[in-house]
Scaffold this motif. Structure first.
Motif, short mmCIF file in Angstrom:
data_model
loop_
_atom_site.label_atom_id
_atom_site.label_comp_id
_atom_site.label_asym_id
_atom_site.label_seq_id
_atom_site.Cartn_x
_atom_site.Cartn_y
_atom_site.Cartn_z
N ALA A 403 0.83 -1.20 0.00
CA ALA A 403 0.00 0.00 0.00
C ALA A 403 0.87 1.25 0.00
N VAL A 439 -2.41 -4.85 -4.43
CA VAL A 439 -2.93 -3.49 -4.36
C VAL A 439 -3.26 -3.06 -5.78
N ALA A 441 -4.69 0.09 -8.31
CA ALA A 441 -4.93 1.52 -8.47
C ALA A 441 -5.66 1.77 -9.79
N GLY A 463 -8.04 1.41 -5.27
CA GLY A 463 -8.09 2.84 -5.04
C GLY A 463 -8.05 3.58 -6.36
N SER A 469 -5.05 9.88 -7.08
CA SER A 469 -5.25 9.70 -5.64
C SER A 469 -4.48 10.75 -4.85
N TYR A 477 -4.78 2.84 -0.04
CA TYR A 477 -4.93 1.72 -0.98
C TYR A 477 -5.15 0.45 -0.18
#
Length: 690
Positions: A403, A439, A441, A463, A469, A477
């Motif tokens: 993260a 993770v 994105a 995320g 972000s 995240y």
């Protein structure tokens, strides 16, 4: 007969009208038609037009019916009737007359309608003449015009089609496959491009026409393409004799192909030659001025398209080379894993995209797998991609959690001098335990292929894309933890593998899942097959693909580590951390102490979440040294040290550290900056690597 009828009827004083001398000299007959009496005077030239003798004509139009075919008579009568009804002052028509020998000849009539003071038509005066030659000449002109129109249309349609050709091969295939060559009369073509002062033959012409040693020729050699490039003037070869005499080296090799004429055109773009085009003909002798002009125009259009194609290929090769240089040159050997990677550049579009993959060897036998896509399809996207790949690798090598790696990469991209964002998935795998922390994105979900070949989508919490972000201050995240069993394969890919024009993304995901499910078991063959499918459907986006298969259980290395961030009020993260510890205990061979380790870890995590703010970071690792030890660490941001206390007989809290003290071999607290770390260790059995 007409004179006797005139005496019995009332006719105008100037009836019949007298023809002008010039009309007679031009073989135009004259008629005067009195509508009141129905009599129509027709002079000798007019009778001759109808191929009628004076004694055969009664003085009325009906007697001409023997010479006018029925369909023509109906059409002519309708025309005259409509002219009289609508108040027209003139009318004209072409119609056919059948002569005595049965032949049909074209006739033209032009007439003026006279009316009385009330507007009623009373008289028609006009001429008739033979128009057969006129019609024949007009048809010949129409045929010639049609031929010119068709040839001009060929140039225009070819030019329009060439506007969509992106590569040199596209231009050649378009010219060969179109009907243009056939309409121009050509049977085949040859083409050469000027490269470094020599002519490179890129289209060979008809089968059997290639001359050994002419793949590359000098401009000063005695070949027609060399000549037109040298002189910048077209060369029209009008006969076999002309070909043989002008190019004695070339002619013996093509004399048996039936070529009787050829047109070689210089291809000139931006006032400089870029190559030459040759059109080869069978059964043709010579070129008309119109044909030459059309071919020169065609050559100019082809030259412009070729110039664009050459520039496109140069820029595409440069951009693709730039991106290839920024991708990993080699994939490291990772114990316990089989890895396949592929990158497929876009087939359409001048530039390439920012798709990339990466494999990062991490301490403790762990491995990081990255897949990403920078917004845009240009060299700037490739440049941003290269920088992102470097910082992601650096952050991961520094030991940050997945993260944190993603959050820092987002901040980096936001601070770059660019308006681009990027989607990305980062997976950190411990191959000794099979625990994979993922993770995401803004990227597409990964896929998971089981040992039996079946495939399914792997939903991963995500995320915002990198860059966005950081811009919106949402750098959290979530980390998803999955366990990769031996033989299972994790598939990471960019959206070019699933996006199709006019299709929903879910449809593309289902198609990809089915392809993987039915694809080869071999990882490299599977990667090749997936790229082939994209080529077959004509995908116009870049594709990056990374396949990671866990081979089997491997011995944990000293210093091996699994780490998970657990946020406040995040039950999913709490479940993931428990899953991580459970998988580590099983994979690292904790034996009878597995339940104790899981219980102690759960107590430490719960204490951190209940008595501190800001969440906790859970770490599990195997320590080296005399005897194997498994250590669990829970780090938080509070500087207040925990203390063991007696819960009492009815207490519901205060038993956590007492329990940890009882079941662990050692435990303690360490200060770390503004926070602390509570740890516990367990001795676990030694075992050999499988």
């Amino acid at each position: 007969m007409a004179d006797r009828a005139a005496g019995a009827l009332s006719l105008p004083d100037d009836w019949p009208a007298h023809a002008d001398v010039s009309l007679g000299l031009n073989r135009m007959g004259c008629f005067d038609w009195d509508l009141g009496t129905g009599l129509m005077h027709l002079d000798p030239i007019g009778l001759d037009v109808f191929d009628m003798r004076p004694d055969e004509y009664s003085g009325r139009p009906e007697s001409l019916s023997a010479r006018v075919p029925a369909d023509e008579a109906i059409r002519l009568d309708t025309l005259v009737t409509q002219a009289l009804k609508r108040g027209a002052e003139h009318y004209g028509a072409y119609f056919r007359v059948r002569r005595r020998d049965g032949t049909l000849r074209w006739t033209h009539t032009q007439a003026c309608v006279r009316r009385d003071e009330t507007g009623r038509p009373v008289r028609i005066i006009g001429i008739v003449r033979d128009a057969t030659q006129e019609i024949a000449d007009s048809a010949a002109r129409l045929d010639l015009d049609e031929s010119r129109r068709m040839q001009t249309s060929v140039v225009e349609s070819t030019t329009a089609a060439l506007a969509h050709a992106r590569t040199v091969e596209d231009v050649i295939e378009l010219l060969k496959d179109s009907d243009g060559l056939e309409l121009l009369g050509a049977t085949s073509l040859v083409m050469g491009l000027l490269e470094a002062g020599r002519i490179h033959l890129v289209a060979e012409g008809p089968e059997g026409s290639f001359v050994p040693g002419t793949r590359w020729t000098r401009v000063d050699e005695q070949y027609p393409m060399s000549e037109v490039v040298r002189t910048l003037a077209p060369r029209f070869i009008e006969s076999e004799e002309d070909f043989a005499a002008s190019y004695p080296v070339l002619w013996p090799h093509i004399s048996g192909l039936g070529i009787s004429a050829a047109a070689y055109l210089p291809l000139i773009a931006q006032a400089r030659p870029i190559g030459a085009l040759g059109l080869l003909y069978r059964d043709k002798q010579g070129f008309t001025p119109d044909e030459r002009n059309l071919l020169v125009a065609l050559g100019s259009s082809i030259a412009q398209s070729l110039a664009r194609a050459v520039l496109y290929e140069q820029e595409h090769d440069l951009a693709e080379g730039l991106q290839q240089a920024m991708l990993p040159r080699r994939i490291p050997d990772v114990p316990g894993a089989q890895i396949a990677v592929r990158y497929r550049s876009a087939r359409l579009g001048r530039d390439i995209g920012g798709d990339w993959y990466d494999i990062i060897a991490l301490p403790g036998g762990r491995v990081g797998a990255v897949i990403g896509d920078v917004q845009g399809h240009d060299t700037h996207a490739a440049a941003v991609m290269g920088q992102l790949r470097i910082v992601l690798r650096a952050y991961a090598a520094e030991g940050h959690t997945p993260a944190t790696v993603m959050a820092r990469a987002s901040v980096f991209l936001h601070e770059l001098d660019t308006d681009r964002f990027a989607t990305c998935t980062y997976a950190e795998a411990d191959l000794s335990t099979g625990v994979v922390q993922i993770v995401r994105a803004g990227h597409v979900d990964p896929l998971l292929r089981d040992k039996d070949g079946s495939c399914r989508r792997l939903p991963v919490h995500g995320g915002l894309p990198l860059g966005l972000s950081a811009e919106f201050g949402r750098l959290e995240y979530p980390v998803s933890t999955v366990e990769l069993d031996p033989g299972q394969t994790l598939l990471l890919y960019t959206d070019g593998l699933v996006e199709q024009p006019g299709a929903d993304l879910d449809d593309g995901m289902q198609l990809l899942t089915a392809l993987v499910d039915s694809g080869p078991r071999d990882l490299q063959l599977l990667a090749d097959r997936l790229c082939e499918v994209v080529d077959e459907r004509g995908g116009d986006d870049d594709v990056a693909l990374l396949l990671l298969r866990r081979r089997g259980a491997v011995a944990p290395q000293a210093g091996g580590r699994l780490q998970q961030h657990v946020a406040q009020n995040d039950p999913e993260a709490l479940r993931s951390s428990r899953h991580m510890v459970r998988a580590a205990v099983r994979a690292w061979g904790a034996g009878d102490r597995a339940d104790e380790i899981e219980l102690a870890a759960d107590e430490l995590i719960t204490n951190a979440l209940m008595h501190t703010d800001g969440g906790a970071v859970v770490t599990a690792r195997v320590l080296s040294g005399p005897g194997r030890r498994l250590r669990v660490e829970v780090e938080d941001r509070s500087s207040a040290l925990p203390r063991r206390r007696d819960a009492g007989e009815s207490g519901v809290s205060g038993r956590g550290l007492m329990l940890v003290d009882r079941i662990s071999d050692a435990w303690g607290v360490e200060s770390r900056g503004s926070g602390k770390c509570v740890w516990c260790e367990f001795a676990i059995p030694d075992r050999e690597a499988p």
